[in-house]
Write a protein that holds these residues in place. Sequence first.
Motif: not given
Length: 252
Positions: A22, A26, A31, A221
């Motif tokens: 992730y 990114q 996102t 994240s």
Amino acid sequence: MICQEHTVYYGSWAFVIGGLLYFFRQMTTHTPYGRYVDTKNTGLMVSAKTGWFIQELPSFLVPVLLVWSTESLSGMGRILLLCTFCLHYFQRTFVYSLLTKGRPSPLSIVVSAVIFCSLNGFLQGHYLLHCAQYKTDWHRDTRFLVGVLMFISGMAINIHSDYILRNLRKTGEVRYKIPRGGMFELISGANFFGEIVEWCGFAVATWSFPAFTFAFFTICSIGPRAYHHHRYYLQKFKDYPKSRKAVIPFML
């Protein structure tokens, strides 16, 4: 309930691998929620209040159901679970979701978050209730004291930063403004920094592998998201404070 050691072990490593994947994703794309939602998206959208409530609820509900439905091997594990993990998600589910003024999110994002929060709620809850073994004086241990202090400090920063962001714009306004006050004087992603400190504190206080991998996933994240926010502010506002960092005060 017997400790499901293999489930905890492989579930925790899945967070490490998923976090890394992730993170790299990114670094090349956004996102699509919040300011990065495609306004031309014709797919199903969920209002911010409804979306946040639905996706955060499993992280509160699953551990609480585990507490109610099974006997815990560790009284300290139960206390840590309810007073840290569940406290955070109670605030996010029943307070933050009702106050947020964010943009609608794609249904796919909400569903993905529900799945993750359900799995994480079970992983953290099951480990603390049925796997963790703490000494009777764990509440005096330096790791516990430092971790709880970090958790409380991070939660306070997170809530205060959300308050600042929420009150930047009056009702009906859509343009973004420079956030000021609190940790925003030092970093662009003050709300993200607060949450990272929270879960790092949770990991230290519980001293558990699942908690450390969750903290790692959190960094992977929302760390890049703070970086994207920082770059957005620098590009959009010519008078944006040059001394501010993205997510770590004075460093990054």
